[in-house]
Enzyme design. Structure first.
Site, PDB file in Angstrom:
ATOM      1  N   VAL A 104       3.276   0.397  -1.745  1.00 11.81           N
ATOM      2  CA  VAL A 104       4.733   0.472  -1.683  1.00 11.81           C
ATOM      3  C   VAL A 104       5.068   1.955  -1.573  1.00 11.81           C
ATOM      4  O   VAL A 104       4.828   2.736  -2.494  1.00 11.81           O
ATOM      5  CB  VAL A 104       5.393  -0.145  -2.930  1.00 11.81           C
ATOM      6  CG1 VAL A 104       6.908  -0.013  -2.858  1.00 11.81           C
ATOM      7  CG2 VAL A 104       4.995  -1.619  -3.063  1.00 11.81           C
ATOM      8  N   LEU A 114       6.461   5.173  -2.020  1.00 13.55           N
ATOM      9  CA  LEU A 114       7.424   5.829  -2.900  1.00 13.55           C
ATOM     10  C   LEU A 114       7.262   7.350  -2.858  1.00 13.55           C
ATOM     11  O   LEU A 114       8.236   8.081  -2.900  1.00 13.55           O
ATOM     12  CB  LEU A 114       7.244   5.333  -4.343  1.00 13.55           C
ATOM     13  CG  LEU A 114       7.447   3.827  -4.579  1.00 13.55           C
ATOM     14  CD1 LEU A 114       7.120   3.484  -6.014  1.00 13.55           C
ATOM     15  CD2 LEU A 114       8.870   3.417  -4.245  1.00 13.55           C
ATOM     16  N   GLN A 155       1.001  -0.465  -5.507  1.00 13.89           N
ATOM     17  CA  GLN A 155       0.100   0.043  -4.471  1.00 13.89           C
ATOM     18  C   GLN A 155       0.589  -0.389  -3.094  1.00 13.89           C
ATOM     19  O   GLN A 155       0.985  -1.537  -2.891  1.00 13.89           O
ATOM     20  CB  GLN A 155      -1.309  -0.497  -4.721  1.00 13.89           C
ATOM     21  CG  GLN A 155      -2.344  -0.080  -3.702  1.00 13.89           C
ATOM     22  CD  GLN A 155      -3.714  -0.656  -4.040  1.00 13.89           C
ATOM     23  OE1 GLN A 155      -4.205  -0.496  -5.145  1.00 13.89           O
ATOM     24  NE2 GLN A 155      -4.325  -1.350  -3.093  1.00 13.89           N
ATOM     25  N   HIS A 202      -0.260  12.723   3.268  1.00 13.13           N
ATOM     26  CA  HIS A 202       0.580  13.835   3.717  1.00 13.13           C
ATOM     27  C   HIS A 202       0.785  13.825   5.233  1.00 13.13           C
ATOM     28  O   HIS A 202       1.879  14.157   5.716  1.00 13.13           O
ATOM     29  CB  HIS A 202      -0.028  15.162   3.273  1.00 13.13           C
ATOM     30  CG  HIS A 202       0.103  15.420   1.797  1.00 13.13           C
ATOM     31  ND1 HIS A 202       1.307  15.714   1.198  1.00 13.13           N
ATOM     32  CD2 HIS A 202      -0.831  15.410   0.802  1.00 13.13           C
ATOM     33  CE1 HIS A 202       1.119  15.888  -0.106  1.00 13.13           C
ATOM     34  NE2 HIS A 202      -0.164  15.703  -0.368  1.00 13.13           N
ATOM     35  N   SER A 215      -3.300  20.453  -2.553  1.00 11.38           N
ATOM     36  CA  SER A 215      -3.878  19.115  -2.694  1.00 11.38           C
ATOM     37  C   SER A 215      -5.382  19.132  -2.955  1.00 11.38           C
ATOM     38  O   SER A 215      -6.125  19.920  -2.363  1.00 11.38           O
ATOM     39  CB  SER A 215      -3.614  18.297  -1.424  1.00 11.38           C
ATOM     40  OG  SER A 215      -2.230  18.153  -1.203  1.00 11.38           O
TER      41      SER A 215
END
Length: 511
Positions: free
Chosen positions: A315, A317, A313, A443, A343
């Site tokens: 981090v 990626l 969490q 986003h 989404s």
């Protein structure tokens, strides 16, 4: 007794793996009775024992891991973490002493100041962080630390003591710093998952899917088949374990309904075929051996991204995975010129019901509502359809029961206010300056534009419960993503389309 036997067994393993000539690592905690005593014993044995060689370090780390994994209860693990953070964190007295030496060191020379600062920097590193670094070198050690961070986060979520919370936060920060370093994008492997991939990998992406749960093996086959892409990041220290998963649909336009991408059941009792007929559509369900036609592919729609490890969490990626996948797709299909997400909007319905409850309460006590949720015209339209004299109660009932979906007249009545309120939730509502909705923030931080709000894009029970069936496209214009990201991070400016801005302002966009 089972825990005690396990600890004794661990002791024997440690003794057996110490090569001849090294000092045997003693583990007195294996003979202790209470869990607290055992925890103190293993911590003392781990941190006090001198590291006289690589083999000793490895044995010490393995016994530490084995003991921790045998602590089944979260309470025992919280106790372990709390004691480790307190007893083997930072030596506060030594830090204060070095801090007091700084002025004198500065007076003596620049070289002395630099040396003192280096000693202070070293003293500020918790002792357990050095152990974490050693554990990371052991087979399975990185995965262990990822899982341990989950326990730290769980302990933080239930902690009510200020001092305990500070210790947990320090542990969390140390683990996060290491994991951010170890899981940097240069150390991650991009892998495409297909139906021919190893069974365990296909099973894991199925089990981990959190956005749109997989219904069957046929569903899985479709999601990794023609006109679909599934990419994962893996890490060499966690082989065959996806750490983040991205599902993408290759279409001829930006989809406005998730039902055109995956097979998803609508709300039971719905008589409307709207979710599958509205807006630009993805391709028809491909057959197993269908060959992709490049002429039908101009758009990549990212419809699901899942971080599989709670211990990673915060981090980052997912952002890097999207960027890598964009590059892969541009190589495979250079004609792709539109990139967008499809989404969900988790939290909207909960937020909306909370806002309705506030408005009802203000109305009940006779105060004037400054910002009305619904216009007078919308209130009048709702009035005949409910038993309550307050149309807001009727509106709330419809949202909670989803009854409007089965009634075309009600569907038309609630569409305008729901679209407006959802746009306000996404575009206007903030938390610490950033968008309140976590998916929006993800986003927008990546540089996407809040592009289009889609009515009845997900008419499944999950979609209705999350967001009254609405979904949103976040569009990635590759030439402006960096600028958009910087504006959002620095100034909290949301890049949004005219449709979103108009809706949030109360202007009904033209169809």
């Amino acid at each position: 007794m089972s825990l005690l036997h396990s600890l004794i067994k661990i002791t024997r393993v440690v003794h057996a793996r110490i090569p001849y000539g090294y000092k045997v690592l003693q583990i007195p905690w294996a003979t202790m009775t209470s869990t607290a005593d055992q925890i103190v014993g293993v911590l003392d044995s781990t941190f006090i024992a001198q590291d006289t060689g690589v083999h000793i370090q490895e044995a010490k780390c393995k016994s530490f891991i084995s003991f921790y994994r045998n602590l089944n209860a979260q309470g025992d693990r919280s106790m372990f973490l709390r004691l480790m953070a307190e007893r083997y964190g930072i030596n506060h007295d030594y830090v204060m002493q070095l801090s007091r030496n700084l002025p004198a060191a500065q007076d003596r020379s620049e070289a002395m100041l630099l040396k003192t600062e280096e000693r202070l920097r070293s003293a500020l590193m918790p002792r357990y962080q050095q152990l974490f670094g050693q554990i990371g070198k052991v087979d399975g050690g990185v995965k262990f630390l990822v899982d341990m961070r989950v326990d730290v986060l769980n302990s933080m979520s239930t902690c009510t003591n200020e001092v305990d919370m500070a210790y947990y936060q320090a542990l969390n920060l140390s683990l996060k710093e290491l994991l951010v370093l170890w899981f940097s994008v240069g150390l991650l492997n991009l892998q495409r998952v297909t139906w021919e991939s190893p069974c365990d990998m296909v099973q894991k992406i199925t089990d981990y899917e959190a956005v749109h749960p997989v219904r069957s093996w046929t569903d899985v086959k479709r999601r990794v088949g023609p006109y679909r892409r599934c990419y994962v990041f893996t890490h060499n220290s966690m082989p065959r374990e996806p750490v983040v998963v991205l599902h993408t649909a290759l279409t001829d336009n930006i989809s406005s309904s998730i039902h055109s991408i995956i097979q998803s059941p609508g709300f039971r009792g719905s008589t409307s075929s709207t979710p599958e007929e509205s807006g630009p559509e993805a391709l028809e369900a491909p057959t197993e051996h269908e060959v992709e036609d490049p002429a039908k592919i101009s758009t990549a729609v990212f419809y699901s991204i899942t971080s599989t490890q709670k211990g990673l969490q915060s981090v980052d990626l997912g952002n890097y995975l999207i960027k890598r996948v964009v590059k892969e797709l541009q190589v495979e299909y250079p004609q792709i010129n539109k990139f967008s997400s499809m989404s969900p909007i988790p939290g909207f319905r909960v937020w909306l019901i909370g806002e309705i409850n506030k408005a009802i309460h203000i109305s009940d006590i006779g105060e004037v509502i400054e910002d009305n949720l619904l216009t007078s015209s919308e209130l009048e339209q709702l009035q005949p359809h409910g038993k309550s004299r307050n149309p807001l109660e009727t509106f709330k009932h419809f949202i909670q029961s989803h009854q409007w979906l089965n009634n075309p007249d009600l569907c038309d009545i609630v569409k305008t206010p729901l679209m407006r309120l959802c746009a306000q939730y996404l575009y206007v509502e903030k938390r610490r300056g950033y968008a309140l909705n976590p998916v929006a923030t993800f986003h927008l931080k990546n540089g996407a534009v809040m592009w289009r709000l889609n009515w009845l894009a997900d008419a499944s029970m999950r979609g209705l419960t999350q967001s009254c069936g609405m979904m949103v496209n976040y569009r990635y214009f590759l030439d402006t993503t960096d600028e958009n990201s910087q504006q959002y991070l620095d100034n909290h400016t949301i890049a949004a389309s005219k449709q979103i801005i108009d809706l949030a302002s109360g202007v009904t966009p033209q169809e």
